[in-house]
Design an enzyme around this catalytic site. Structure first.
Site, PDB file in Angstrom:
ATOM      1  N   SER A 281       0.841  -1.204   0.000  1.00 52.10           N
ATOM      2  CA  SER A 281       0.000   0.000   0.000  1.00 52.10           C
ATOM      3  C   SER A 281       0.873   1.251   0.000  1.00 52.10           C
ATOM      4  O   SER A 281       2.053   1.207   0.357  1.00 52.10           O
ATOM      5  CB  SER A 281      -0.879  -0.030   1.257  1.00 52.10           C
ATOM      6  OG  SER A 281      -1.507   1.209   1.486  1.00 52.10           O
TER       7      SER A 281
ATOM      8  N   TYR B 193       2.911   8.041  18.078  1.00 48.63           N
ATOM      9  CA  TYR B 193       3.556   7.978  16.759  1.00 48.63           C
ATOM     10  C   TYR B 193       4.780   8.900  16.709  1.00 48.63           C
ATOM     11  O   TYR B 193       5.825   8.514  16.184  1.00 48.63           O
ATOM     12  CB  TYR B 193       2.528   8.366  15.682  1.00 48.63           C
ATOM     13  CG  TYR B 193       3.009   8.268  14.261  1.00 48.63           C
ATOM     14  CD1 TYR B 193       3.295   7.043  13.663  1.00 48.63           C
ATOM     15  CD2 TYR B 193       3.140   9.425  13.471  1.00 48.63           C
ATOM     16  CE1 TYR B 193       3.710   6.973  12.331  1.00 48.63           C
ATOM     17  CE2 TYR B 193       3.555   9.354  12.151  1.00 48.63           C
ATOM     18  CZ  TYR B 193       3.837   8.125  11.581  1.00 48.63           C
ATOM     19  OH  TYR B 193       4.239   8.059  10.268  1.00 48.63           O
TER      20      TYR B 193
ATOM     21  N   ILE C 213       3.179   4.385   0.086  1.00 50.23           N
ATOM     22  CA  ILE C 213       4.532   4.764  -0.327  1.00 50.23           C
ATOM     23  C   ILE C 213       5.327   3.537  -0.780  1.00 50.23           C
ATOM     24  O   ILE C 213       6.005   3.570  -1.817  1.00 50.23           O
ATOM     25  CB  ILE C 213       5.254   5.482   0.842  1.00 50.23           C
ATOM     26  CG1 ILE C 213       4.527   6.797   1.188  1.00 50.23           C
ATOM     27  CG2 ILE C 213       6.712   5.767   0.487  1.00 50.23           C
ATOM     28  CD1 ILE C 213       4.996   7.464   2.488  1.00 50.23           C
TER      29      ILE C 213
ATOM     30  N   SER D 281      -1.678   8.428   0.937  1.00 52.78           N
ATOM     31  CA  SER D 281      -1.579   6.987   1.210  1.00 52.78           C
ATOM     32  C   SER D 281      -2.750   6.615   2.111  1.00 52.78           C
ATOM     33  O   SER D 281      -3.636   7.427   2.354  1.00 52.78           O
ATOM     34  CB  SER D 281      -0.251   6.641   1.899  1.00 52.78           C
ATOM     35  OG  SER D 281      -0.335   6.896   3.289  1.00 52.78           O
TER      36      SER D 281
ATOM     37  N   SER E 276       9.576  10.195   9.629  1.00 53.81           N
ATOM     38  CA  SER E 276       8.486  11.134   9.381  1.00 53.81           C
ATOM     39  C   SER E 276       8.942  12.531   9.759  1.00 53.81           C
ATOM     40  O   SER E 276       9.894  12.692  10.535  1.00 53.81           O
ATOM     41  CB  SER E 276       7.274  10.741  10.228  1.00 53.81           C
ATOM     42  OG  SER E 276       6.315  11.773  10.235  1.00 53.81           O
TER      43      SER E 276
ATOM     44  N   LYS F 268       8.670   7.679  16.009  1.00 54.75           N
ATOM     45  CA  LYS F 268       9.555   8.194  14.953  1.00 54.75           C
ATOM     46  C   LYS F 268      10.805   8.848  15.554  1.00 54.75           C
ATOM     47  O   LYS F 268      11.898   8.735  14.992  1.00 54.75           O
ATOM     48  CB  LYS F 268       8.792   9.160  14.036  1.00 54.75           C
ATOM     49  CG  LYS F 268       7.676   8.484  13.205  1.00 54.75           C
ATOM     50  CD  LYS F 268       8.188   7.362  12.292  1.00 54.75           C
ATOM     51  CE  LYS F 268       7.117   6.865  11.323  1.00 54.75           C
ATOM     52  NZ  LYS F 268       7.566   5.729  10.486  1.00 54.75           N
TER      53      LYS F 268
HETATM   54  N1  LIG Z   1       1.653   8.962   4.293  1.00 47.84           N
HETATM   55  C1  LIG Z   1       2.187   9.843   5.108  1.00 47.84           C
HETATM   56  O1  LIG Z   1       1.651  10.944   5.263  1.00 47.84           O
HETATM   57  C2  LIG Z   1       3.462   9.521   5.832  1.00 47.84           C
HETATM   58  C3  LIG Z   1       4.222  10.584   6.327  1.00 47.84           C
HETATM   59  C4  LIG Z   1       5.399  10.293   7.008  1.00 47.84           C
HETATM   60  C5  LIG Z   1       5.804   8.993   7.166  1.00 47.84           C
HETATM   61  N2  LIG Z   1       5.046   7.971   6.693  1.00 47.84           N
HETATM   62  C6  LIG Z   1       5.510   6.599   6.893  1.00 47.84           C
HETATM   63  O2  LIG Z   1       5.555   5.931   5.659  1.00 47.84           O
HETATM   64  C7  LIG Z   1       5.476   4.538   5.874  1.00 47.84           C
HETATM   65  C8  LIG Z   1       4.494   3.924   4.890  1.00 47.84           C
HETATM   66  O3  LIG Z   1       3.185   4.333   5.193  1.00 47.84           O
HETATM   67  P1  LIG Z   1       2.098   4.751   4.099  1.00 47.84           P
HETATM   68  O4  LIG Z   1       1.918   6.206   4.231  1.00 47.84           O
HETATM   69  O5  LIG Z   1       2.395   4.195   2.779  1.00 47.84           O
HETATM   70  O6  LIG Z   1       0.781   4.072   4.767  1.00 47.84           O
HETATM   71  P2  LIG Z   1      -0.133   2.842   4.325  1.00 47.84           P
HETATM   72  O7  LIG Z   1      -0.730   3.115   2.985  1.00 47.84           O
HETATM   73  O8  LIG Z   1      -1.042   2.633   5.477  1.00 47.84           O
HETATM   74  O9  LIG Z   1       0.885   1.620   4.210  1.00 47.84           O
HETATM   75  C9  LIG Z   1       1.411   0.999   5.346  1.00 47.84           C
HETATM   76  C10 LIG Z   1       2.094  -0.291   4.948  1.00 47.84           C
HETATM   77  O10 LIG Z   1       2.650  -0.900   6.111  1.00 47.84           O
HETATM   78  C11 LIG Z   1       2.256  -2.269   6.158  1.00 47.84           C
HETATM   79  N3  LIG Z   1       2.117  -2.739   7.535  1.00 47.84           N
HETATM   80  C12 LIG Z   1       1.308  -2.241   8.517  1.00 47.84           C
HETATM   81  N4  LIG Z   1       1.418  -2.983   9.619  1.00 47.84           N
HETATM   82  C13 LIG Z   1       2.299  -3.995   9.346  1.00 47.84           C
HETATM   83  C14 LIG Z   1       2.801  -5.092  10.086  1.00 47.84           C
HETATM   84  N5  LIG Z   1       2.419  -5.342  11.345  1.00 47.84           N
HETATM   85  N6  LIG Z   1       3.688  -5.915   9.474  1.00 47.84           N
HETATM   86  C15 LIG Z   1       4.075  -5.697   8.213  1.00 47.84           C
HETATM   87  N7  LIG Z   1       3.627  -4.684   7.462  1.00 47.84           N
HETATM   88  C16 LIG Z   1       2.747  -3.827   8.026  1.00 47.84           C
HETATM   89  C17 LIG Z   1       0.912  -2.300   5.433  1.00 47.84           C
HETATM   90  O11 LIG Z   1       0.672  -3.593   4.858  1.00 47.84           O
HETATM   91  P3  LIG Z   1      -0.285  -4.740   5.477  1.00 47.84           P
HETATM   92  O12 LIG Z   1      -1.478  -4.034   6.063  1.00 47.84           O
HETATM   93  O13 LIG Z   1      -0.611  -5.584   4.291  1.00 47.84           O
HETATM   94  O14 LIG Z   1       0.555  -5.437   6.484  1.00 47.84           O
HETATM   95  C18 LIG Z   1       1.144  -1.293   4.317  1.00 47.84           C
HETATM   96  O15 LIG Z   1       1.765  -1.901   3.218  1.00 47.84           O
HETATM   97  C19 LIG Z   1       5.107   4.372   7.341  1.00 47.84           C
HETATM   98  O16 LIG Z   1       6.262   4.026   8.073  1.00 47.84           O
HETATM   99  C20 LIG Z   1       4.621   5.740   7.744  1.00 47.84           C
HETATM  100  O17 LIG Z   1       4.823   5.958   9.117  1.00 47.84           O
HETATM  101  C21 LIG Z   1       3.888   8.219   6.011  1.00 47.84           C
END
Ligand SMILES: NC(=O)c1ccc[n+]([C@@H]2O[C@H](COP(=O)([O-])OP(=O)(O)OC[C@H]3O[C@@H](n4cnc5c(N)ncnc54)[C@H](OP(=O)(O)O)[C@@H]3O)[C@@H](O)[C@H]2O)c1
Ligand SMILES: *[C@@H]1O[C@H](CO)[C@@H](O)[C@H](O)[C@H]1NC(C)=O
Length: 331
Positions: free
Chosen positions: A57, A200, A59, A235, A187, A204
């Site tokens: 999903s 959270y 990023i 995301s 983050s 981080k």
């Molecule tokens: N989007 C933002 O605004 C933002 C900003 C700063 C940092 N981030 C960071 O970017 C990273 C990616 O997040 P995203 O924004 O792409 O969110 P997302 O769309 O919710 O994706 C999260 C991903 O993490 C996986 N995941 C969650 N729990 C897990 C577990 N217990 N074991 C293995 N995989 C797990 C999910 O896959 P499954 O559910 O299939 O396990 C999914 O592929 C995160 O570390 C987030 O903190 C995001």
């Protein structure tokens, strides 16, 4: 005397230009420099074995598409196998990576004792891991006093200890080969903590501390550590966020839309920034749209001012959060 005045003027002009550059940028200036003058299009990542967690999903998914376009060898991990299969087939349609060069490896980041056997599976298929991208994670959105301790524990367990555990499963082989690269998706909140995201922000911050210290240990092993600090990116991170309990997501509470920032960076741009950072082996990178990028600078360089401003922002944010919750209850 005139010489000093000219020098002073030059410094003022340079500072002024830097401020302008920051204002029109969506990343820190070091990244901008490498984007313009460094290794382009991730060309040195072709053929590299890159393991992405959270590839089902957001990023991580987008990063998989862009890297398969470059021709990297990919290992895709997350809990949901069916979603990984969907990402894999899209990689094969869009990218240049061959079928046998993409591996799906379902993995739960919070089940620590599965990590070393997962690493062994990757090593027995590809013989090495060039880059581990620690991207999987889960956010949190709730008022601290309403939040059960399980949420605080889970947030640290998954985001911090899970990442540390997987990294430790991968490092021995990298150290043996004297080559490797660990990427952390931290983050903006790893630099500028905010209200309603206490657990959270703590997670981080912990990641930044651990991996900054680790970077210095691994320097002589020829292993790079890259920390990426994105602001809001498109995301599912808000929808999936924990709230007052681990199982109740922000989407369940109906606060997902209300708690999104309007001005989020497109997922593809965030993945592009990660690729530039990886290709050029940068240490720490910030990417976000304004005004958040501006606040990262304030958080880093003027923490006292950041704390002062946080008071007003927190008040506004908590009020908006409570109003949406109240609105949802009466609906
Ligand atoms: N989007 C933002 O605004 C933002 C900003 C700063 C940092 N981030 C960071 O970017 C990273 C990616 O997040 P995203 O924004 O792409 O969110 P997302 O769309 O919710 O994706 C999260 C991903 O993490 C996986 N995941 C969650 N729990 C897990 C577990 N217990 N074991 C293995 N995989 C797990 C999910 O896959 P499954 O559910 O299939 O396990 C999914 O592929 C995160 O570390 C987030 O903190 C995001
Ligand atoms: C360090 O690692 C890089 C690849 O990550 C490799 O090209 C280089 O040869 C290594 N240097 C040493 C001294 O082992």
């Amino acid at each position: 005397m005139i010489c000093m005045a000219l020098l002073g003027l030059l410094v003022v002009i340079i500072l002024f230009l830097m401020v302008i550059a920051i204002c029109v940028s969506d990343t820190d200036l070091t990244l901008k420099f490498y984007e313009r003058f460094g290794i382009q299009n991730g060309e040195n990542l072709k053929g590299k074995v890159i393991w992405i967690t959270g590839a089902s999903s957001g990023i991580g998914e987008e990063l998989a598409y862009q890297l398969s376009g470059i021709g990297s060898k990919l290992v895709l991990s997350a809990r949901r196998k069916s979603e990984l299969e969907r990402v894999q087939s899209t990689c094969l349609q869009r990218g240049v990576t061959e079928d046998e060069d993409i591996m799906i490896l379902p993995l739960d980041l919070s089940v620590f004792d599965s990590h070393s056997s997962a690493a062994q599976k990757v090593l027995s298929k590809f013989g090495k891991i060039d880059i581990l991208v620690n991207n999987a994670g889960r956010s949190q959105r709730s008022y601290a006093l309403d939040t059960s301790l399980e949420v605080d524990i889970e947030c640290i367990k998954l985001n911090v200890i899970g990442t540390v555990s997987l990294t430790k499963a991968v490092l021995p082989d990298m150290v043996k080969r004297k080559s490797g690269h660990i990427v952390i998706i931290s983050s903006a909140l790893g630099i500028m903590p905010v209200a309603l995201q206490t657990a959270y922000s703590a997670a981080k911050f912990a990641l930044q501390g651990y991996f900054d210290a680790l970077r210095s240990e691994l320097y002589d092993e020829n292993i790079t550590v890259t920390t990426i600090c994105p602001g809001p990116v498109v995301s599912k991170v808000v929808e999936n966020a924990m709230t007052t309990t681990v199982d109740k997501t922000a989407q369940d509470l109906g606060v997902d839309a209300a708690m999104q920032y309007g001005n989020r960076m497109p997922t593809a741009r965030c993945a592009e920034v990660i690729i530039i950072s990886m290709a050029n082996k940068l240490s720490e990178v910030w990417c976000s749209r304004h005004p958040i990028l501006f606040f990262i600078y304030i958080g880093q360089y003027m923490p006292t001012i950041y704390r002062f401003l946080s008071k007003f922002y927190a008040r506004k944010r908590i009020q908006a959060f409570r109003e949406t919750l109240r609105g949802k209850k009466t609906n």
